[in-house]
Design a protein around this motif. Structure first.
Motif, PDB file in Angstrom:
ATOM      1  N   LEU A  11       0.956  -1.262   0.042  1.00 44.29           N
ATOM      2  CA  LEU A  11       0.154  -0.103  -0.036  1.00 44.29           C
ATOM      3  C   LEU A  11       0.777   1.370   0.021  1.00 44.29           C
ATOM      4  CD1 LEU A  11      -2.772   1.420   0.421  1.00 44.29           C
ATOM      5  CD2 LEU A  11      -2.252   1.187   2.735  1.00 44.29           C
ATOM      6  N   ARG A  38       0.093  -6.070 -15.490  1.00 41.18           N
ATOM      7  CA  ARG A  38      -0.895  -5.592 -14.393  1.00 41.18           C
ATOM      8  C   ARG A  38      -2.306  -6.046 -14.909  1.00 41.18           C
ATOM      9  NH1 ARG A  38      -0.077   0.909 -14.065  1.00 41.18           N
ATOM     10  NH2 ARG A  38      -1.543   1.596 -15.578  1.00 41.18           N
ATOM     11  N   ALA A  40      -6.163  -4.985 -13.250  1.00 39.98           N
ATOM     12  CA  ALA A  40      -6.848  -4.299 -12.299  1.00 39.98           C
ATOM     13  C   ALA A  40      -8.163  -4.945 -12.157  1.00 39.98           C
ATOM     14  CB  ALA A  40      -7.076  -2.624 -12.883  1.00 39.98           C
ATOM     15  N   PRO A  87      -3.677   6.423  -8.243  1.00 40.70           N
ATOM     16  CA  PRO A  87      -4.828   5.341  -7.930  1.00 40.70           C
ATOM     17  C   PRO A  87      -5.103   4.360  -8.950  1.00 40.70           C
ATOM     18  CG  PRO A  87      -5.427   7.505  -6.965  1.00 40.70           C
ATOM     19  CD  PRO A  87      -4.195   8.017  -7.811  1.00 40.70           C
ATOM     20  N   ASP A  89      -2.882   3.177 -10.721  1.00 38.65           N
ATOM     21  CA  ASP A  89      -1.899   2.158 -11.093  1.00 38.65           C
ATOM     22  C   ASP A  89      -2.331   1.041  -9.978  1.00 38.65           C
ATOM     23  OD1 ASP A  89       0.409   4.734 -11.095  1.00 38.65           O
ATOM     24  OD2 ASP A  89      -0.199   3.580 -12.646  1.00 38.65           O
ATOM     25  N   THR A  90      -3.387   0.989  -9.141  1.00 36.41           N
ATOM     26  CA  THR A  90      -3.676  -0.047  -8.431  1.00 36.41           C
ATOM     27  C   THR A  90      -4.133  -1.144  -9.353  1.00 36.41           C
ATOM     28  OG1 THR A  90      -4.593   1.300  -6.555  1.00 36.41           O
ATOM     29  CG2 THR A  90      -5.229  -0.997  -6.662  1.00 36.41           C
ATOM     30  N   VAL A 116      -0.512  -4.060  -5.670  1.00 39.46           N
ATOM     31  CA  VAL A 116       0.110  -2.734  -5.519  1.00 39.46           C
ATOM     32  C   VAL A 116      -1.303  -2.077  -5.221  1.00 39.46           C
ATOM     33  CG1 VAL A 116       1.076  -0.853  -6.455  1.00 39.46           C
ATOM     34  CG2 VAL A 116       2.215  -2.883  -6.850  1.00 39.46           C
ATOM     35  N   THR A 117      -1.332  -1.171  -4.197  1.00 40.97           N
ATOM     36  CA  THR A 117      -2.578  -0.469  -4.067  1.00 40.97           C
ATOM     37  C   THR A 117      -2.275   0.996  -3.435  1.00 40.97           C
ATOM     38  OG1 THR A 117      -3.774  -2.414  -2.819  1.00 40.97           O
ATOM     39  CG2 THR A 117      -4.676   0.051  -2.479  1.00 40.97           C
ATOM     40  N   VAL A 118      -2.662   1.855  -4.480  1.00 36.92           N
ATOM     41  CA  VAL A 118      -2.430   3.298  -4.213  1.00 36.92           C
ATOM     42  C   VAL A 118      -3.806   3.798  -3.824  1.00 36.92           C
ATOM     43  CG1 VAL A 118      -1.436   5.242  -5.504  1.00 36.92           C
ATOM     44  CG2 VAL A 118      -0.699   2.868  -6.496  1.00 36.92           C
ATOM     45  N   SER A 119      -3.338   4.302  -2.698  1.00 38.01           N
ATOM     46  CA  SER A 119      -4.674   5.071  -2.027  1.00 38.01           C
ATOM     47  C   SER A 119      -4.142   5.900  -0.805  1.00 38.01           C
ATOM     48  CB  SER A 119      -5.642   4.066  -1.407  1.00 38.01           C
ATOM     49  OG  SER A 119      -6.598   4.468  -0.765  1.00 38.01           O
TER      50      SER A 119
END
Length: 120
Positions: A11, A38, A40, A87, A89-90, A116-119
């Protein structure tokens, strides 16, 4: 038996950075290309970055200027340095390798994926 083992997901806040690693295990490997894809939620798997042996790296338009792929051919390892994360890119990031073992043809191999978490 060839295995691709990824690490480095997690994260991160928007604007932050992460570095993914993927090591290919096996004896006598001949690796043509390594890269990262990746997927999503609700979307198809897409290429993020790839690097052929002795060739030029290729990037998805959405990550150009923010992500950098590199390889260590001694360690049979590929890295993905991700910066200015957004975000969008999560996703689950998958390592890919096109390689051969002794006495076998070239084949595609995949890692199990790292989230991978973008937040904020």
């Amino acid at each position: 038996q060839v295995q691709l083992v990824e690490s480095g997901g997690g994260l991160v806040q928007p604007g932050g950075s992460l570095r993914l690693s993927c090591a290919a295990s096996g004896s006598g490997l001949s690796i043509n290309a390594m890269g990262w894809y990746r997927q999503a939620p609700g979307k198809e798997r897409e290429l993020v970055a790839a690097m052929p042996s002795g060739g030029k790296a290729d990037y998805a338009d959405s990550v150009k200027g923010r992500f950098t792929i590199s390889r260590d051919d001694v360690k049979n390892t590929v890295y993905l340095q991700m910066s200015s994360l957004k975000p969008e890119d999560t996703a689950v990031y998958y390592c890919h390798a096109h390689l051969k073992e002794p006495w076998r043809p070239h084949m595609d191999y995949w890692g199990k994926g790292t989230l991978v978490t973008v937040s904020s």
